[in-house]
Structures are given as C-alpha cells and as structure tokens.
Design an enzyme around this catalytic site. Structure first.
Site, PDB file in Angstrom:
ATOM      1  N   ASP A 168      31.182  44.097  41.071  1.00 28.70           N
ATOM      2  CA  ASP A 168      30.786  42.913  40.315  1.00 28.70           C
ATOM      3  C   ASP A 168      29.537  43.215  39.477  1.00 28.70           C
ATOM      4  OD1 ASP A 168      30.860  40.276  39.485  1.00 28.70           O
ATOM      5  OD2 ASP A 168      31.061  39.452  41.497  1.00 28.70           O
ATOM      6  N   LEU A 204      33.108  41.795  31.112  1.00 28.30           N
ATOM      7  CA  LEU A 204      32.778  40.373  31.292  1.00 28.30           C
ATOM      8  C   LEU A 204      31.269  40.143  31.178  1.00 28.30           C
ATOM      9  CD1 LEU A 204      33.154  37.409  32.234  1.00 28.30           C
ATOM     10  CD2 LEU A 204      33.344  38.261  34.563  1.00 28.30           C
ATOM     11  N   ASP A 229      35.803  33.595  35.973  1.00 25.04           N
ATOM     12  CA  ASP A 229      36.601  33.501  37.208  1.00 25.04           C
ATOM     13  C   ASP A 229      37.746  32.501  37.091  1.00 25.04           C
ATOM     14  OD1 ASP A 229      34.601  35.131  38.052  1.00 25.04           O
ATOM     15  OD2 ASP A 229      33.860  33.803  39.629  1.00 25.04           O
TER      16      ASP A 229
HETATM   17  C1  GLA Z   1      31.920  36.745  40.612  1.00 26.80           C
HETATM   18  C2  GLA Z   1      33.278  37.394  40.415  1.00 26.80           C
HETATM   19  C3  GLA Z   1      34.308  36.739  41.308  1.00 26.80           C
HETATM   20  C4  GLA Z   1      33.858  36.875  42.762  1.00 26.80           C
HETATM   21  C5  GLA Z   1      32.477  36.280  42.934  1.00 26.80           C
HETATM   22  C6  GLA Z   1      31.923  36.576  44.308  1.00 26.80           C
HETATM   23  O1  GLA Z   1      31.896  35.418  40.186  1.00 26.80           O
HETATM   24  O2  GLA Z   1      33.670  37.303  39.062  1.00 26.80           O
HETATM   25  O3  GLA Z   1      35.562  37.323  41.132  1.00 26.80           O
HETATM   26  O4  GLA Z   1      33.885  38.218  43.122  1.00 26.80           O
HETATM   27  O5  GLA Z   1      31.557  36.806  41.985  1.00 26.80           O
HETATM   28  O6  GLA Z   1      30.625  36.088  44.474  1.00 26.80           O
END
Ligand code: GLA
Length: 462
Positions: A168, A204, A229
């Site tokens: 991430d 992203l 997300d």
């Molecule tokens: C981000 C990611 C998600 C998930 C969350 C976890 O928002 O994009 O896919 O992994 O973190 O905290």
C-alpha cells in the site's frame, strides 16, 4: 468508420490480424515469472475491513482462523478448482510494534501460531498466501509500515513462506520516497530468491502529483491499483468503470502477461450489488483483464453468486493467454459496448445498460463495429456467456446483433471469427455474402486443416 477488412479486402484484413496476434507494444514486465495471467484469489479487505474485535465478533475478526477457514472452503467448495489460488491478508494483521530485532510480527492474540504456520497451512491445501504492507512509515490503518525496513521485511516474508505482497502507499514522506520505496521493495523481494508476487498501489498514490509512467511501473510490479478503493455498491463499481474508460488510452497498453491494471476487489456475494450488477462486475472485470480477488464471505454466499464467480467461461475470458486488456468501444445513449481481443482470433464483447430506471432494453448494433471490423469478417459464431449461456448462432460482418439487457446489467458475448477458406486478392467480402448463403470456412483458430472445413449457413444478414 474505418473497417479495414471491408474497404481493402481480405489480404489486408489477414495482415492486420497477424499484427494483432503478434502482440502490442508491451514494455518489459517484472521478470519474476508470475502473474502471466491475472492473479486470482481472495482478499479480506472489502468484506472484513479492520475488524480486530475477536471478543465481540470472533467469526469475522482478522485472525488466523478466518484465513484458515477461507483456505479450507476454497478447496472444498470448488474455488481452487475454478482458479482462485491466493488467500490474502490485508491491513490490520500486525502487532502495534516491531519486535526487538526490528522485525515485523503478527498480532499475537489474533495470530497466535504466527504467519509461517498460516503459510504452511495454506500451502498444505495447495493454495498460496498473500500478505499486506505499506511503503510509508505506517499502514493506512496505522500499523508499522515498511519505510526504512524494505530488505528486512522482504526477507521476513520470504522466511515465512509468503507468496504475494500487497504494498500500500499511505504515509509516505514525498513523491521521491514513494517511487523509490516501491522500486526498493521490488528488488528486496527479488533478492530473497523466493517467488513473491508484487501487488502495488504506486500509480494510485502518485497520480495527484504526476502522471504515472506505466512502462516503468510494469518493470517493478505484477499489478497496480490506479483508482480509489472499491465499496460494496453499484455507485462504486460504475465509478471505477467510468474512470477506467476515461483513462483507457494509457491503461490498456500497460497491461499484458506479468503486469496488470487492478481495478480492485470483486464484491460479488456481499450486500450492495443486485444480481445484474454482480453480472456486470464479473463481465467487465473479465473484459479488463483484472486480477480477480474476491472479498466476500465464502462461508455465507448464495449459490447464484457462487456460480457466477466460478463460471468457467467468464474466467477463461479473464485468463485468456493473449493477455490483452479490453476497452470501451462505444457509448451510445444508455449503452456501453466494451470488447477485448482474445487468443485464437476470438473476441469478448460486453454490452452494459447504464439505465437505472425501467425494465430490460433492446440494443442493436452492427457486427462490423466489432474487432476493428474483423471480429465477424467474413463471419463469426456468437455465444452469449452471461447472464446465461446461450448459442446465438452465426453472423456475418454485415449482421445486426440484437441483445436485451437489464438495467445496470450486462450481456457478455464471445465471438469466434471464422475466416474464409481461401484468400486471394481477387476475393472481397462482398463476393462472399452476395452470391449465396452457404459457405465453407476453416475454423482457422483451432488450426484446422482442410479435413476440418465446416459448412455453415450465414444467418441474419441484412
Ligand atoms: C488502502 C487500500 C485498501 C486497503 C486499505 C487498508 O485504502 O487502498 O485496498 O488495503 O488501505 O487499510
């Protein structure tokens, strides 16, 4: 409209097809031999989020038991046989601090046996284990991140027997450290000598600062999230689709064996999508050559959602070895037509009805619009894959194709092009369709020989 096969004759069409087959201008992919087709598995985030309350909610909290149960069900309920292979942990698995040697450790209450034991368990069922970390100082949910520890953490994951890392991008210092962090973790994983699939969110987090360079990203990651997300709602699914279509000129050429655009998890089988919307997600994730990570509760899923997620024909489109991502071909009032080139000169076509009012709508379009004019040139056999499988029969390049699509639903089709038996510069497609209605074709895509010539009747010509 430019229809090469129509305007310049079959030899041109054939040459163009050869070019299609030889592949696009893919940049080098991360050279770890993984994700040659889009990754398939299960990932906890959308359905189970950061539920760490194992006292109040022991069945659904992020704990080793949850992943063991999912692994068992993936084997016993046909998920593994359908191709779903990776059981993946997302955020909130960590203890709040590293151990005294600076290594990561799982939360001792929720993962009392440790990740190595969980990996062994998952492996003993013929599956693979995925884990989550973050390029910055903290994960998105506030657990210790990997910044400053890339080599140590990669080695820890390799020692534990982890097979995939979702990396991430929360809490990074600046753009340089974001980019360098993603690259450093890629080489740190590589240095361990263990095959670890690398799932990034680099573009992203980069996009607010600069346009991502996909040629570069492909060299480091096996797939990459581009957009925010996913949520368990139609609004979320349709927003992801609209965004992907708006950026398809840069996204589509970036995808290919070894590296894929990741539009985020499948939320089929949860609470937010109607049946037709679930069909749309499955169909369009197949068109987009998306990694298929289900985030749902495999212990409680309707037979209908299960059948959709395990549908062999849709999965075959998603996993097609040609490895080219599809794109939105046209938007016409309330309808979107998407297509994806497949191996053996076949095409997948999805027709989505965006309308959120009323009942099923008919949509008719010319087959000459499909496959750069070559999809049905001179003829094609069309099978409807979703919402139910149905043979639609043989069409020519001047046929009208009519589909009936429910609001927010999708009809997914597979087109198998048939080529004329003999090519010569003297034959034009017009000669083919005007003389008589029955012709001989090779089933070219299955490498047929003259023994295999099939006689077909051309249906539904204008
Ligand atoms: C981000 C990611 C998600 C998930 C969350 C976890 O928002 O994009 O896919 O992994 O973190 O905290």
């Amino acid at each position: 409209m430019d229809h090469p096969g129509q305007e310049r004759g079959p030899m041109f069409a054939f040459a163009a097809l050869a070019l299609v087959l030889l592949g696009g201008p893919w940049a080098t992919a991360l050279d770890n031999g993984l994700a040659l087709t889009p990754t398939m598995g299960w990932l906890h985030w959308e359905r189970f989020t950061c539920n760490v309350d194992c006292i109040e909610d022991p069945e659904n909290c992020i704990s080793e038991g949850l992943f063991m149960q999912m692994a068992d069900i993936m084997v016993s309920e046909g998920w593994k046989d359908a191709g779903y292979e990776y059981v993946c942990i997302d955020d909130c698995w960590l203890a709040s601090k590293r151990n005294k040697n600076g290594s990561l450790q799982a939360d001792p209450k929720r993962f009392p046996s440790g990740i190595r034991h969980l990996a062994d368990y998952v492996h003993s069922r013929g599956l693979k284990l995925g884990i989550y970390q973050d390029v910055g100082t903290l994960t998105c949910a506030g657990y210790p991140g990997s910044f400053g520890y890339y080599d140590i953490d990669a080695q820890t994951f390799a020692d534990w027997g982890v097979d995939l890392l979702k990396f991430d991008g929360c809490n990074f210092k600046d753009v340089e450290s974001l980019v360098e962090g993603y690259k450093s973790m890629s080489s740190a994983l590589n240095k361990t000598g263990r095959s670890i699939l690398y799932s990034c969110e680099w573009p992203l987090y980069l996009r607010p600062f600069q346009e991502p360079n996909y040629t570069e990203i492909r060299q480091y990651c096996n797939h990459w999230r581009n957009y925010g997300d996913i949520f368990d709602s139609w609004n979320s699914v349709k927003t992801i689709l609209a965004w992907t279509a708006s950026k398809q000129e840069s996204l589509v050429p970036a995808a290919g064996p070894g590296g894929w655009n990741d539009p985020d998890m499948l939320v089929i089988g949860n609470f937010g999508l109607s049946w037709d919307q679930q069909v749309t997600q499955m169909a369009l994730w197949a068109i987009m050559a998306a990694p298929l990570f289900m985030s749902n509760d495999l212990r409680h899923i309707s037979p209908q959602s299960k059948n959709l997620l395990q549908n062999k024909d849709v999965i075959a489109i998603n996993q097609d070895p040609l490895g080219k991502q599809g794109y939105q071909l046209r938007k016409d009032k309330d309808f979107e037509v998407w297509e994806r080139p497949l191996s053996n000169l076949a095409w997948a076509v999805a027709v989505l009805n965006q309308k959120e009012i009323g009942g099923p709508q008919n949509y008719a379009f010319s087959t000459s619009a499909l496959g750069h004019g070559l999809g049905c040139s001179p003829a094609c056999y069309i099978t409807q894959i979703l919402p139910v499988k149905e043979d639609l029969g043989l069409y020519t390049w001047i046929s009208q194709l009519k589909v009936r699509v429910n609001p927010t639903g999708t009809v997914l089709l597979k087109l198998q092009t048939y080529q004329q038996q003999e090519y010569s510069s003297h034959t034009s497609p017009d000669d083919l369709v005007s003389s008589n209605s029955t012709y001989d074709y090779y089933d070219y895509y299955n490498n047929a020989t003259s023994d295999d010539i099939i006689s077909v009747t051309v249906l539904d010509t204008l």
